[in-house]
Design a protein around this motif. Structure first.
Motif, PDB file in Angstrom:
ATOM      1  N   GLY A   2     -13.078  -1.149   5.657  1.00 57.14           N
ATOM      2  CA  GLY A   2     -13.092  -2.217   4.656  1.00 57.14           C
ATOM      3  C   GLY A   2     -11.744  -2.898   4.488  1.00 57.14           C
ATOM      4  N   GLY A   3     -10.758  -2.509   5.290  1.00 58.59           N
ATOM      5  CA  GLY A   3      -9.423  -3.113   5.168  1.00 58.59           C
ATOM      6  C   GLY A   3      -8.750  -2.776   3.845  1.00 58.59           C
ATOM      7  N   LEU A   4      -9.119  -1.625   3.307  1.00 63.92           N
ATOM      8  CA  LEU A   4      -8.599  -1.214   1.993  1.00 63.92           C
ATOM      9  C   LEU A   4      -7.099  -0.969   2.028  1.00 63.92           C
ATOM     10  N   GLY A   5      -6.451  -1.243   0.903  1.00 64.09           N
ATOM     11  CA  GLY A   5      -5.116  -0.680   0.745  1.00 64.09           C
ATOM     12  C   GLY A   5      -3.963  -1.599   0.466  1.00 64.09           C
ATOM     13  N   GLY A   6      -2.794  -0.987   0.495  1.00 61.92           N
ATOM     14  CA  GLY A   6      -1.547  -1.644   0.130  1.00 61.92           C
ATOM     15  C   GLY A   6      -0.607  -0.570  -0.361  1.00 61.92           C
ATOM     16  N   CYS A   7       0.677  -0.865  -0.309  1.00 63.16           N
ATOM     17  CA  CYS A   7       1.636   0.151  -0.733  1.00 63.16           C
ATOM     18  C   CYS A   7       2.177  -0.244  -2.104  1.00 63.16           C
ATOM     19  N   PRO A   8       2.241   0.704  -3.047  1.00 65.34           N
ATOM     20  CA  PRO A   8       2.721   0.363  -4.384  1.00 65.34           C
ATOM     21  C   PRO A   8       4.134  -0.214  -4.377  1.00 65.34           C
ATOM     22  N   TYR A   9       4.916   0.090  -3.327  1.00 67.13           N
ATOM     23  CA  TYR A   9       6.298  -0.390  -3.293  1.00 67.13           C
ATOM     24  C   TYR A   9       6.507  -1.530  -2.300  1.00 67.13           C
ATOM     25  N   SER A  10       5.392  -2.206  -1.926  1.00 65.83           N
ATOM     26  CA  SER A  10       5.481  -3.400  -1.086  1.00 65.83           C
ATOM     27  C   SER A  10       4.664  -4.502  -1.747  1.00 65.83           C
ATOM     28  N   PRO A  11       5.248  -5.176  -2.746  1.00 67.98           N
ATOM     29  CA  PRO A  11       4.485  -6.153  -3.521  1.00 67.98           C
ATOM     30  C   PRO A  11       3.832  -7.208  -2.630  1.00 67.98           C
ATOM     31  N   GLY A  12       2.540  -7.478  -2.870  1.00 65.32           N
ATOM     32  CA  GLY A  12       1.835  -8.535  -2.142  1.00 65.32           C
ATOM     33  C   GLY A  12       1.250  -8.099  -0.810  1.00 65.32           C
TER      34      GLY A  12
END
Ligand code: HMG
Ligand code: MG
Length: 284
Positions: free
Chosen positions: A233-243
């Motif tokens: 599903g292309g989920l995700g992101g890093c809390p310390y990489s805004p955007g």
């Protein structure tokens, strides 16, 4: 199998870690149990990190205790320090991952220390893991760009890859944390790492913020890299990489690989089902 490419499923960890609303342990376990039916060799299941830094994954031990393990799948977790490693051992993880960055500012924001200190913190982990035969994977974040420092020197990435390998990591995953990396920049980074390590010791970890991920994967394939991190599903992101957006979607990578004649051993229908489950989790 010569044509086999491994997709390392990231959604329970990288996919969920940045979600603001707490996703219940049972929902996480349901997703992981469904992923376990897809044919993955490895699923990054959670992180044994500070609960204050990443509250979403504070239930890592409970998740590990509740999942129904498939005997053909390894369930892995991030461990930033010795405490996290010990907690991971108690939870019976099959493999751990240590993580640093090629940018000082990101390293500090992500783990509250500079790159050198982060590497020193890993020594007790890799020493103990080696005695216990627990495989350790290494991540390098910001291999082309940093959200705070912009361009990153590929030579730094090569040096850190060398250090992590020397320390005992069996594989180094190259993280395009922001998703800004272009194929040319990816090539530079890969070439730099290949000065010290063979392609079978490298993996690609692309966030798909600007839809560069598949082109970057192609560059890696052309240079012999055969392991890629992805999230259904292309989920995700890093809390310390805004955007920064999610990992490249597993189903997209799988489609690309099959179209190029590679094998992945993944069940396409089950992958689609998992993608729907994952998307629903973050919508609710
Ligand atoms: P710190 O604040 O410098 O450490 O954090 P500390 O030792 O001073 O501890 C602070 C508090 O955390 C203490 O609790 C410790 O007990 C506790 P308090 O006394 O305040 O109540 N603590 C822990 N609790 C649970 N498990 C632990 C642990 N260690 C300390 N293992 C630390 C340093 C590294 C712990 C912190 O910065 C941290 O947890 N960072 C993790 C950040 C993170 O998980 N980021 C996302 C993953 S990396 C990523 O997504 C990139 C990747 O996908 C590749 C890419 O895309 O680039 C891999
Ligand atoms: Mg990531």
């Amino acid at each position: 199998m010569r044509n086999l490419v491994n997709i390392f499923e990231m959604s329970p960890r990288d996919g969920l870690q940045n979600e603001k609303k707490f996703i219940s342990t049972d929902e996480k376990v349901f997703l992981i149990d469904q992923l376990s039916q897809c044919g993955f060799n490895k699923i990054e299941t959670s992180s044994f990190v500070s609960h204050k830094w990443v509250p979403q994954l504070a239930d890592a031990a409970e998740v590990f205790s509740k999942i129904n393990r498939n005997k053909n799948t390894k369930y892995t977790a991030l461990t930033p320090n010795e405490r996290g490693f010990n907690d991971a051992l108690n939870a019976n993880v099959d493999e751990v991952a240590i993580f640093t960055a090629a940018s000082e500012t990101f390293c500090k924001k992500n783990t509250n220390c500079d790159i050198e200190t982060s590497l020193k913190r890993f020594i007790p982990i890799t020493e103990k893991a080696s005695k216990l035969n627990i495989p350790v994977r290494g991540y390098i974040s910001c291999v082309t760009h940093c959200p705070y420092e912009n361009f990153v020197n590929p030579k730094i990435v090569g040096q850190i890859a060398k250090d992590l390998f020397k320390m005992g990591c069996y594989e180094i995953s190259l993280g395009d944390t922001t998703g800004k990396g272009t194929p040319d920049q990816t090539l530079e980074v890969v070439k730099e790492c290949l000065k010290y390590l063979s392609a079978d010791k490298l993996a690609g970890h692309f966030h798909d913020t600007y839809q560069n991920a598949l082109d970057n994967i192609n560059v890696c394939l052309e240079n012999g890299i055969k392991t890629f991190d992805a999230s259904v599903g292309g989920l995700g992101g890093c809390p310390y990489s805004p955007g920064a957006k999610g990992n490249v979607a597993t189903e997209k990578v799988n489609k690309l690989l099959l179209s190029k004649g590679y094998e992945t051993n993944l069940d396409r229908d089950r992958l689609k089902e998992c993608s729907v489950i994952a998307q629903k989790l973050i919508l609710n």
